[in-house]
Design a protein around this motif. Structure first.
Motif, PDB file in Angstrom:
ATOM      1  N   SER A 166      38.857  39.372  28.028  1.00 39.34           N
ATOM      2  CA  SER A 166      39.438  40.699  28.209  1.00 39.34           C
ATOM      3  C   SER A 166      39.009  41.693  27.141  1.00 39.34           C
ATOM      4  O   SER A 166      38.974  42.888  27.390  1.00 39.34           O
ATOM      5  CB  SER A 166      40.957  40.619  28.281  1.00 39.34           C
ATOM      6  N   THR A 182      37.171  38.830  33.088  1.00 36.71           N
ATOM      7  CA  THR A 182      38.602  39.049  32.921  1.00 36.71           C
ATOM      8  C   THR A 182      39.161  38.150  31.828  1.00 36.71           C
ATOM      9  O   THR A 182      39.993  38.564  31.025  1.00 36.71           O
ATOM     10  CB  THR A 182      39.334  38.822  34.249  1.00 36.71           C
ATOM     11  N   ARG A 183      38.678  36.905  31.783  1.00 37.02           N
ATOM     12  CA  ARG A 183      39.123  35.994  30.708  1.00 37.02           C
ATOM     13  C   ARG A 183      38.710  36.540  29.349  1.00 37.02           C
ATOM     14  O   ARG A 183      39.433  36.404  28.375  1.00 37.02           O
ATOM     15  CB  ARG A 183      38.530  34.602  30.909  1.00 37.02           C
ATOM     16  N   VAL A 240      32.892  36.069  42.389  1.00 39.32           N
ATOM     17  CA  VAL A 240      34.254  35.757  41.936  1.00 39.32           C
ATOM     18  C   VAL A 240      34.216  35.162  40.535  1.00 39.32           C
ATOM     19  O   VAL A 240      34.983  35.576  39.650  1.00 39.32           O
ATOM     20  CB  VAL A 240      34.957  34.816  42.933  1.00 39.32           C
ATOM     21  N   GLU A 241      33.330  34.215  40.288  1.00 38.30           N
ATOM     22  CA  GLU A 241      33.208  33.620  38.954  1.00 38.30           C
ATOM     23  C   GLU A 241      32.849  34.678  37.914  1.00 38.30           C
ATOM     24  O   GLU A 241      33.368  34.664  36.799  1.00 38.30           O
ATOM     25  CB  GLU A 241      32.131  32.532  38.946  1.00 38.30           C
ATOM     26  N   PRO A 259      41.833  42.794  42.754  1.00 34.97           N
ATOM     27  CA  PRO A 259      42.638  42.324  41.615  1.00 34.97           C
ATOM     28  C   PRO A 259      42.349  43.049  40.299  1.00 34.97           C
ATOM     29  O   PRO A 259      43.009  42.794  39.303  1.00 34.97           O
ATOM     30  CB  PRO A 259      42.241  40.843  41.476  1.00 34.97           C
ATOM     31  N   TYR A 260      41.367  43.951  40.286  1.00 35.61           N
ATOM     32  CA  TYR A 260      40.938  44.598  39.039  1.00 35.61           C
ATOM     33  C   TYR A 260      40.973  46.120  39.162  1.00 35.61           C
ATOM     34  O   TYR A 260      39.984  46.797  38.895  1.00 35.61           O
ATOM     35  CB  TYR A 260      39.521  44.142  38.680  1.00 35.61           C
ATOM     36  N   MET A 295      33.496  37.952  37.911  1.00 38.15           N
ATOM     37  CA  MET A 295      34.642  38.798  37.592  1.00 38.15           C
ATOM     38  C   MET A 295      35.717  38.023  36.830  1.00 38.15           C
ATOM     39  O   MET A 295      36.331  38.560  35.906  1.00 38.15           O
ATOM     40  CB  MET A 295      35.218  39.410  38.868  1.00 38.15           C
ATOM     41  N   GLU A 296      35.939  36.764  37.190  1.00 34.48           N
ATOM     42  CA  GLU A 296      36.930  35.959  36.473  1.00 34.48           C
ATOM     43  C   GLU A 296      36.517  35.729  35.030  1.00 34.48           C
ATOM     44  O   GLU A 296      37.354  35.783  34.121  1.00 34.48           O
ATOM     45  CB  GLU A 296      37.158  34.635  37.193  1.00 34.48           C
ATOM     46  N   LEU A 297      35.253  35.476  34.783  1.00 31.69           N
ATOM     47  CA  LEU A 297      34.753  35.283  33.421  1.00 31.69           C
ATOM     48  C   LEU A 297      34.990  36.536  32.586  1.00 31.69           C
ATOM     49  O   LEU A 297      35.485  36.470  31.466  1.00 31.69           O
ATOM     50  CB  LEU A 297      33.272  34.929  33.432  1.00 31.69           C
TER      51      LEU A 297
END
Length: 135
Positions: free
Chosen positions: A33, A30-31, A23-24, A70-71, A26-28
């Motif tokens: 971008s 995404t941030r 999760v971290e 989410p992606y 993918m979130e990284l």
């Protein structure tokens, strides 16, 4: 390329836990971008060094699909150990079904490590994969 989820195998003494928190990770990305727009992510599962035929399970694939929900518009390739592909097809075909969704830009990359004759793939195994994916 990152192994972000625990995968097939895990013989005695093998640690199959990924080095990244999925999760971290993918979130990284995404941030950041700007990295994601033109990049294809190669994200997959850890795999055994001792059991090269250990199958991917439906649970593993479901976990990946849930992580990626989410992606939907990210370019992703799933690295799959070729020597496990045939035994795993019932689970892995979910990746193909989801990849044909108009939003998903997903592919599968087959790989294997040929370090000695013990790990060699048979022509039958390679032909089976080719026939399955090309028809």
């Amino acid at each position: 390329n990152a192994d972000i989820l625990a995968g097939p195998g895990g013989g005695e003494g093998e640690d199959m836990q990924p080095k990244f928190d999925a999760v971290e990770f993918m979130e990284l990305l995404t941030r950041e971008s700007s990295l994601m727009k033109s990049t294809t992510l190669s994200i997959g599962w850890t795999s055994s060094l001792t059991d090269i035929h250990a199958p991917y399970t439906s649970g593993m694939v479901d976990e990946m699909l849930a992580l990626l929900r989410p992606y939907p518009e990210k370019n992703i390739t799933f690295p799959i150990r070729a020597t496990s592909f045939r035994r795993s097809w019932q689970a892995l075909k979910k990746l193909y079904v989801n990849a044909v969704d108009e939003k998903n830009k997903w592919t599968v990359t087959l790989w294997w490590s040929l370090t000695n004759e013990q790990y060699k793939m048979t022509n039958d195994a390679m032909n089976w994969i080719h026939e399955l994916l090309e028809n």
